[in-house]
Design an enzyme around this catalytic site. Sequence first.
Site, PDB file in Angstrom:
ATOM      1  N   LYS A 200     111.488 -20.377  -2.026  1.00 47.07           N
ATOM      2  CA  LYS A 200     112.373 -20.101  -2.741  1.00 47.07           C
ATOM      3  C   LYS A 200     113.313 -18.871  -2.297  1.00 47.07           C
ATOM      4  CE  LYS A 200     112.999 -17.588  -6.546  1.00 47.07           C
ATOM      5  NZ  LYS A 200     114.551 -17.153  -6.474  1.00 47.07           N
ATOM      6  N   GLY A 252     109.776  -8.920  -1.344  1.00 46.07           N
ATOM      7  CA  GLY A 252     110.806  -8.401  -2.411  1.00 46.07           C
ATOM      8  C   GLY A 252     110.271  -7.080  -2.761  1.00 46.07           C
ATOM      9  N   SER A 253     110.685  -6.904  -4.011  1.00 45.22           N
ATOM     10  CA  SER A 253     110.185  -5.672  -4.760  1.00 45.22           C
ATOM     11  C   SER A 253     108.845  -5.269  -4.799  1.00 45.22           C
ATOM     12  CB  SER A 253     111.019  -5.358  -5.956  1.00 45.22           C
ATOM     13  OG  SER A 253     110.688  -6.270  -6.869  1.00 45.22           O
ATOM     14  N   THR A 254     108.491  -3.998  -4.933  1.00 49.44           N
ATOM     15  CA  THR A 254     107.012  -3.760  -5.201  1.00 49.44           C
ATOM     16  C   THR A 254     106.564  -4.075  -6.670  1.00 49.44           C
ATOM     17  OG1 THR A 254     107.261  -1.950  -3.872  1.00 49.44           O
ATOM     18  CG2 THR A 254     105.397  -1.850  -5.282  1.00 49.44           C
ATOM     19  N   GLY A 257     105.891  -7.751  -6.551  1.00 46.93           N
ATOM     20  CA  GLY A 257     104.748  -8.130  -5.679  1.00 46.93           C
ATOM     21  C   GLY A 257     103.418  -7.679  -6.694  1.00 46.93           C
ATOM     22  N   GLU A 274     105.290  -8.298   1.425  1.00 44.36           N
ATOM     23  CA  GLU A 274     106.052  -7.452   2.129  1.00 44.36           C
ATOM     24  C   GLU A 274     107.099  -6.788   1.070  1.00 44.36           C
ATOM     25  OE1 GLU A 274     105.872  -7.040   5.272  1.00 44.36           O
ATOM     26  OE2 GLU A 274     105.741  -8.663   6.312  1.00 44.36           O
ATOM     27  N   CYS A 308     114.508  -2.914   3.606  1.00 44.23           N
ATOM     28  CA  CYS A 308     113.434  -2.455   3.150  1.00 44.23           C
ATOM     29  C   CYS A 308     113.111  -1.373   3.888  1.00 44.23           C
ATOM     30  CB  CYS A 308     112.453  -3.483   3.102  1.00 44.23           C
ATOM     31  SG  CYS A 308     112.130  -4.642   4.549  1.00 44.23           S
ATOM     32  N   GLU A 405     112.741   3.972  -3.957  1.00 45.49           N
ATOM     33  CA  GLU A 405     113.648   3.181  -3.126  1.00 45.49           C
ATOM     34  C   GLU A 405     114.972   2.992  -4.037  1.00 45.49           C
ATOM     35  OE1 GLU A 405     112.671  -1.086  -2.843  1.00 45.49           O
ATOM     36  OE2 GLU A 405     112.804  -0.509  -0.555  1.00 45.49           O
TER      37      GLU A 405
HETATM   38  P1  NAP Z   1     112.867  -8.975  -6.094  1.00 46.58           P
HETATM   39  O1  NAP Z   1     113.628  -8.754  -7.444  1.00 46.58           O
HETATM   40  O2  NAP Z   1     111.499  -8.457  -5.922  1.00 46.58           O
HETATM   41  O3  NAP Z   1     113.101 -10.494  -5.781  1.00 46.58           O
HETATM   42  C1  NAP Z   1     112.321 -11.217  -4.676  1.00 46.58           C
HETATM   43  C2  NAP Z   1     112.189 -12.597  -4.900  1.00 46.58           C
HETATM   44  O4  NAP Z   1     110.950 -12.841  -5.748  1.00 46.58           O
HETATM   45  C3  NAP Z   1     113.374 -13.347  -5.523  1.00 46.58           C
HETATM   46  O5  NAP Z   1     113.589 -14.686  -4.837  1.00 46.58           O
HETATM   47  C4  NAP Z   1     113.079 -13.572  -6.692  1.00 46.58           C
HETATM   48  O6  NAP Z   1     113.897 -14.498  -7.610  1.00 46.58           O
HETATM   49  C5  NAP Z   1     111.664 -13.747  -6.803  1.00 46.58           C
HETATM   50  N1  NAP Z   1     110.995 -13.174  -8.186  1.00 46.58           N
HETATM   51  C6  NAP Z   1     111.147 -12.619  -9.095  1.00 46.58           C
HETATM   52  N2  NAP Z   1     110.374 -12.362 -10.085  1.00 46.58           N
HETATM   53  C7  NAP Z   1     109.346 -13.227  -9.602  1.00 46.58           C
HETATM   54  C8  NAP Z   1     107.958 -13.539 -10.188  1.00 46.58           C
HETATM   55  N3  NAP Z   1     107.639 -12.895 -11.404  1.00 46.58           N
HETATM   56  N4  NAP Z   1     107.178 -14.183  -9.584  1.00 46.58           N
HETATM   57  C9  NAP Z   1     107.365 -14.696  -8.407  1.00 46.58           C
HETATM   58  N5  NAP Z   1     108.917 -14.509  -7.777  1.00 46.58           N
HETATM   59  C10 NAP Z   1     109.752 -13.855  -8.494  1.00 46.58           C
HETATM   60  O7  NAP Z   1     113.367  -8.311  -4.935  1.00 46.58           O
HETATM   61  P2  NAP Z   1     114.684  -8.464  -4.693  1.00 46.58           P
HETATM   62  O8  NAP Z   1     115.696  -7.461  -5.371  1.00 46.58           O
HETATM   63  O9  NAP Z   1     115.250  -9.749  -4.228  1.00 46.58           O
HETATM   64  O10 NAP Z   1     114.729  -7.774  -3.159  1.00 46.58           O
HETATM   65  C11 NAP Z   1     114.756  -6.141  -2.862  1.00 46.58           C
HETATM   66  C12 NAP Z   1     113.482  -5.628  -2.400  1.00 46.58           C
HETATM   67  O11 NAP Z   1     112.802  -6.568  -1.315  1.00 46.58           O
HETATM   68  C13 NAP Z   1     113.500  -4.329  -2.209  1.00 46.58           C
HETATM   69  O12 NAP Z   1     112.543  -3.804  -2.808  1.00 46.58           O
HETATM   70  C14 NAP Z   1     113.106  -4.197  -0.687  1.00 46.58           C
HETATM   71  O13 NAP Z   1     112.337  -3.090  -0.230  1.00 46.58           O
HETATM   72  C15 NAP Z   1     112.227  -5.594  -0.510  1.00 46.58           C
HETATM   73  N6  NAP Z   1     112.056  -6.047   0.824  1.00 46.58           N
HETATM   74  C16 NAP Z   1     111.041  -5.814   1.609  1.00 46.58           C
HETATM   75  C17 NAP Z   1     110.976  -6.353   2.992  1.00 46.58           C
HETATM   76  C18 NAP Z   1     109.720  -6.186   3.738  1.00 46.58           C
HETATM   77  O14 NAP Z   1     109.705  -6.717   4.695  1.00 46.58           O
HETATM   78  N7  NAP Z   1     108.654  -5.370   3.357  1.00 46.58           N
HETATM   79  C19 NAP Z   1     112.019  -7.115   3.267  1.00 46.58           C
HETATM   80  C20 NAP Z   1     113.222  -7.221   2.611  1.00 46.58           C
HETATM   81  C21 NAP Z   1     113.022  -6.860   1.091  1.00 46.58           C
HETATM   82  P3  NAP Z   1     115.302 -13.880  -8.206  1.00 46.58           P
HETATM   83  O15 NAP Z   1     115.819 -12.808  -7.762  1.00 46.58           O
HETATM   84  O16 NAP Z   1     116.181 -15.365  -7.763  1.00 46.58           O
HETATM   85  O17 NAP Z   1     114.870 -13.761  -9.618  1.00 46.58           O
END
Ligand code: NAP
Length: 494
Positions: A200, A252-254, A257, A274, A308, A405
């Site tokens: 997804k 995605g976000s902590t 996660g 991650e 990230c 962050e």
């Molecule tokens: P996010 O809000 O955590 O979303 C990541 C993904 O998870 C999206 O596809 C989101 O869907 C989905 N999601 C949301 N709620 C969920 C749930 N309860 N269960 C399962 N999936 C769910 O993060 P983001 O705002 O897209 O990305 C930014 C974050 O990613 C930052 O904190 C960044 O540091 C981190 N990041 C980390 C790395 C790494 O390798 N460590 C790399 C890139 C980014 P929707 O958004 O479609 O609702």
Amino acid sequence: MKKTETSERSGQSLSFFNGWKYAPAPESKDHISLKKQYGLFINGEFVPPSSKKYFDTINPATEEKIAEIAEADEKDVDLAVNAASKAYNNVWKKTPPKERAKYIYRIARMIQERARELAVIETLDGGKPIRESRDIDVPLAANHFFYYAGWADKLNYAFPNRNPQPLGVAGQIIPWNFPLLMAAWKIAPALATGNTVVLKPAESTSLTALKLAEIIAESGLPDGVVNIVTGFGKTGAAIVNHPKVNKVAFTGSTDVGKLIQKAIAGTSKKLTLELGGKAANIVFDDAPIDQAVEGIINGIFFNQGHVCCAGSRLLVQEGVADIVIRKLKDRMETLIVGDPMDKNTDIGAINSKEQLLKIQEYIKIGVNDGADLYQSSCELPNKGFFCKPTLFLNTSQSHRVVQEEIFGPVLAVQTFRTVEEAIEKANNIPYGLSAGIWTDKGSKIFNLTTKMRAGVVWANTYNKFDPTSPFGGYKESGFGREGGLHGLLPYVSL
Ligand code: NAP
Ligand code: MG
């Protein structure tokens, strides 16, 4: 062109030319093909969502609608997971590793063939400068497929004297900052190890994943081996909770996660996370200063700070703090912020309105907490979501802009005197994804790399990626590694 005044903002006597205006050099959009509406890619074909609901994906640089994306609910996710499960049991598990490799190589080559189209769509949908999608995201995505294709028939060498077996269906959820690249990081190792996939993409950046679905369909990969479902957080949760998903890989976000970790507690699902980061670039007084300034700029302003592992903190040794900060401010003045499709642009659009509001909120917090704000004097476009490159000076370790962050082009600057102080400050945050060290001394680099609690430590460079080297975090930045030989491990049982 005229020679201008000294840089008033940095209050220094260094003069530079800021009369240069680059002629616009926009990348063409003529060669891309996009549908008005995208369905879900399930069992080798695009199908409408059971709810018949679609949402818009927009170009964050113009706020114009690009296409309609299907919103998958639990029923659709169930279809996708069942397709993946059937493909695993009936086809993929039995496909000889050498044959698996051929498909993965083919996908890699097709990404290369369609590189220009993918780069343009990535930039239109996500807002990142075309230079980055073209030179970084797309080539690295192809390289990941090439690299893992190579491992498919050599797993017994990757895990000698073990018997590596696939896990089954991998549920993979990715964020919006590197949409195609994150899809490649997830899909390539899963296929190489013999798993099938339900992926997804993030809501605001589904298009390149859907283009990848087209490539996958054209590659002849057996139906159901890769399924791509679009939607919001609820769709992601449905994947995580599906009983036939054997492995969850999340970037995605902590916060999300943590939700996922709770959701799968007590199940046998394997998990890699991650998550976020708050990396420090540490500049010592014996560092090559100009190189370090370029590295700091690249570390935080690359991809609008939507990285990230962005170097969102600067720790600079006191003796060189003044000169580093002055050069940093002068370099910031030269950065071109604006149309992501222009090949001259250094800083493109913030990915969404919500993200821009979040960054603006953090800028207020920094000011209210007493840090000194500095922003370059560039003008921002009237439409779209943009943010000036921003510095916070005179910050202390407890400031929220140092601890949290921001995920935008905002750099918090601190100084230090001794090596011990630098290590202490760099490690004293909840995250541990990456760090940068700038010094002339190899011994200092080795000393620091052993003491930094960070998954990746770059020395005299920053934000360098390669499919052969592992990437992942410590502490609240998550666990498990992607990339390299290490990236195979989360997808096998031994
Ligand atoms: P996010 O809000 O955590 O979303 C990541 C993904 O998870 C999206 O596809 C989101 O869907 C989905 N999601 C949301 N709620 C969920 C749930 N309860 N269960 C399962 N999936 C769910 O993060 P983001 O705002 O897209 O990305 C930014 C974050 O990613 C930052 O904190 C960044 O540091 C981190 N990041 C980390 C790395 C790494 O390798 N460590 C790399 C890139 C980014 P929707 O958004 O479609 O609702
Ligand atoms: Mg979009």
